[in-house]
Write a protein that holds these residues in place. Structure first.
Motif, PDB file in Angstrom:
ATOM      1  N   ARG A 117       0.827  -1.207   0.000  1.00  0.00           N
ATOM      2  CA  ARG A 117       0.000   0.000   0.000  1.00  0.00           C
ATOM      3  C   ARG A 117       0.862   1.257   0.000  1.00  0.00           C
ATOM      4  O   ARG A 117       0.543   2.246  -0.669  1.00  0.00           O
ATOM      5  CB  ARG A 117      -0.934  -0.004   1.214  1.00  0.00           C
ATOM      6  CG  ARG A 117      -1.933   1.153   1.221  1.00  0.00           C
ATOM      7  CD  ARG A 117      -2.793   1.086   2.471  1.00  0.00           C
ATOM      8  NE  ARG A 117      -3.587  -0.129   2.490  1.00  0.00           N
ATOM      9  CZ  ARG A 117      -4.772  -0.248   1.906  1.00  0.00           C
ATOM     10  NH1 ARG A 117      -5.275   0.767   1.232  1.00  0.00           N
ATOM     11  NH2 ARG A 117      -5.451  -1.374   1.976  1.00  0.00           N
ATOM     12  N   GLU A 118       1.951   1.244   0.772  1.00  0.00           N
ATOM     13  CA  GLU A 118       2.850   2.393   0.784  1.00  0.00           C
ATOM     14  C   GLU A 118       3.445   2.624  -0.600  1.00  0.00           C
ATOM     15  O   GLU A 118       3.639   3.765  -1.029  1.00  0.00           O
ATOM     16  CB  GLU A 118       3.980   2.189   1.803  1.00  0.00           C
ATOM     17  CG  GLU A 118       4.923   3.374   1.903  1.00  0.00           C
ATOM     18  CD  GLU A 118       6.101   3.117   2.821  1.00  0.00           C
ATOM     19  OE1 GLU A 118       6.255   3.842   3.819  1.00  0.00           O
ATOM     20  OE2 GLU A 118       6.886   2.183   2.528  1.00  0.00           O
ATOM     21  N   LEU A 120       2.030   2.147  -3.473  1.00  0.00           N
ATOM     22  CA  LEU A 120       1.066   2.873  -4.303  1.00  0.00           C
ATOM     23  C   LEU A 120       1.183   4.371  -4.074  1.00  0.00           C
ATOM     24  O   LEU A 120       1.192   5.166  -5.023  1.00  0.00           O
ATOM     25  CB  LEU A 120      -0.355   2.409  -3.994  1.00  0.00           C
ATOM     26  CG  LEU A 120      -0.770   1.006  -4.450  1.00  0.00           C
ATOM     27  CD1 LEU A 120      -2.196   0.724  -4.004  1.00  0.00           C
ATOM     28  CD2 LEU A 120      -0.652   0.865  -5.962  1.00  0.00           C
ATOM     29  N   SER A 121       1.264   4.767  -2.801  1.00  0.00           N
ATOM     30  CA  SER A 121       1.373   6.193  -2.484  1.00  0.00           C
ATOM     31  C   SER A 121       2.692   6.775  -2.993  1.00  0.00           C
ATOM     32  O   SER A 121       2.723   7.907  -3.502  1.00  0.00           O
ATOM     33  CB  SER A 121       1.272   6.393  -0.966  1.00  0.00           C
ATOM     34  OG  SER A 121       0.009   5.978  -0.475  1.00  0.00           O
ATOM     35  N   ASP A 222      -6.376   4.905  -5.086  1.00  0.00           N
ATOM     36  CA  ASP A 222      -5.067   4.957  -5.728  1.00  0.00           C
ATOM     37  C   ASP A 222      -4.918   3.893  -6.816  1.00  0.00           C
ATOM     38  O   ASP A 222      -4.339   4.153  -7.878  1.00  0.00           O
ATOM     39  CB  ASP A 222      -3.959   4.764  -4.686  1.00  0.00           C
ATOM     40  CG  ASP A 222      -3.853   5.934  -3.718  1.00  0.00           C
ATOM     41  OD1 ASP A 222      -4.551   6.938  -3.939  1.00  0.00           O
ATOM     42  OD2 ASP A 222      -3.081   5.829  -2.744  1.00  0.00           O
TER      43      ASP A 222
END
Length: 346
Positions: A117-118, A120-121, A222
């Protein structure tokens, strides 16, 4: 030159600057490109920085009225070049961004996929920085966390946490060259490292424009933003399997994103391949209610920035210099409560 002018005005010597090029300021050394350029240019540019600082002091002294108490407030914006360095042309910046996009798609995206998930950011953050770089036509980016947060639909504290992670993971593409000071944001250099230059030249530039998070994807997420980009900027219309392979996102997440965007008529499927439609993303954002959220985010940033600047300006009186404000132990980006709230709490 902006960095050297600042050091000269603060009383540094050339030896101190040179010693820190291999210490706490590797980004400044990176601006010179090669050790040979550094050796050739540093002495000349340092002399110009000293002359600039001296002229500024003399000019301030001449403009003061006799017997008047005043305070010298440093201009914390980036100093213009004085001839010691060459500012890249507009065409050179656009070419650099195109080359960096090639490296982003070919190398950096794949490295960041492993961060979940990090990741993606981080992938969207580097896209936002490249978009900002193209808009400003400069490889020196000084943009606050709140501005980036509005562009990405995230909290500014999240952006502040992600920026150093991205700088470390970018393999020399993003380098911090100056810390935030007073009202000025952190300063970053965006460059194409030498070990990527050949690869960037061999790859074909992609059509379209790179984006961070357009308002409609505040509602869709995202993953949907990266899936839409894969369709929009693909060299050909991709299949679902090709989107899974190029984005590195799970098939379940991609299937959901495709279904959501197809229901909004943002994309359509033609003989097994996905294509974008002529749907207006701004109108879709308004329909989903996120355009108002985006505008509220911008308004909130303006209020918080104004409160922070007002808090800093309270200290800039005739008894205190701006240089006296810095305190290593104080968090400079904290927004203090208003005086009325403090009185009520007491």
């Amino acid at each position: 030159m902006a960095v050297l002018n600042h050091f000269s005005a603060c009383g540094w010597t050339r030896e101190q600057v040179q010693n820190e090029l291999t210490g706490q300021f590797p980004g400044l050394a990176a601006l010179y490109g090669t050790p040979a350029n550094q050796e050739r240019l540093l002495s000349t540019e340092w002399a110009k920085a000293q002359a600039y600082a001296s002229n500024g002091t003399d000019q301030n002294a001449r403009t003061r009225k006799a017997g008047e108490r005043d305070v010298l407030i440093n201009n914390t914006s980036l100093t213009g070049l004085t001839g010691g360095a060459i500012k890249p042309s507009s065409a050179a910046i656009h070419q650099l961004v195109n080359d960096l996009e090639n490296i982003l798609y070919a190398v950096l995206d794949h490295r960041l996929q492993a961060r979940g998930r990090e990741g993606l950011s981080l992938r969207l953050l580097i896209r936002g920085l490249l978009g900002y770089m193209r808009a400003k036509e400069s490889d020196i980016v000084a943009v606050g966390c709140r501005t980036l947060a509005a562009a990405m639909g995230k909290h500014h504290v999240t952006i502040a946490r992600l920026l150093p992670v991205l700088a470390k993971a970018s393999d020399g593409i993003l380098t911090k060259v100056a810390d935030a000071r007073h009202k000025a944001a952190d300063v970053y250099l965006i460059q194409l490292p030498e070990h990527y230059q050949q690869l960037a030249r061999e790859l074909t530039w992609r059509r379209g424009q790179i984006h961070a998070i357009r308002p409609v994807f505040r509602a869709l997420g995202d993953a949907a933003a990266l899936v839409y980009e894969a369709i929009e900027r693909g060299r050909r219309s991709p299949t679902t399997a090709e989107i899974v392979r190029t984005t590195g996102i799970s098939r379940n997440a991609i299937t959901k994103a495709l279904a959501d965007m197809e229901a909004l008529a943002m994309i359509r499927r033609d003989e097994g391949r996905w294509k974008t439609t002529s749907a207006n993303l701004r109108d879709l954002a308004t329909r989903l209610g996120v355009q108002e959220d985006y505008q509220a985010h911008i308004s909130r940033n303006r209020r918080e920035r104004a409160a922070w600047h007002a808090y800093l300006d309270r200290f800039l009186d005739a008894r205190m210099m701006e240089t006296d404000l810095y305190d290593h132990e104080r968090e400079e980006h904290w927004i203090p409560p208003d005086d009325a709230a403090l009185w009520l709490a007491a």
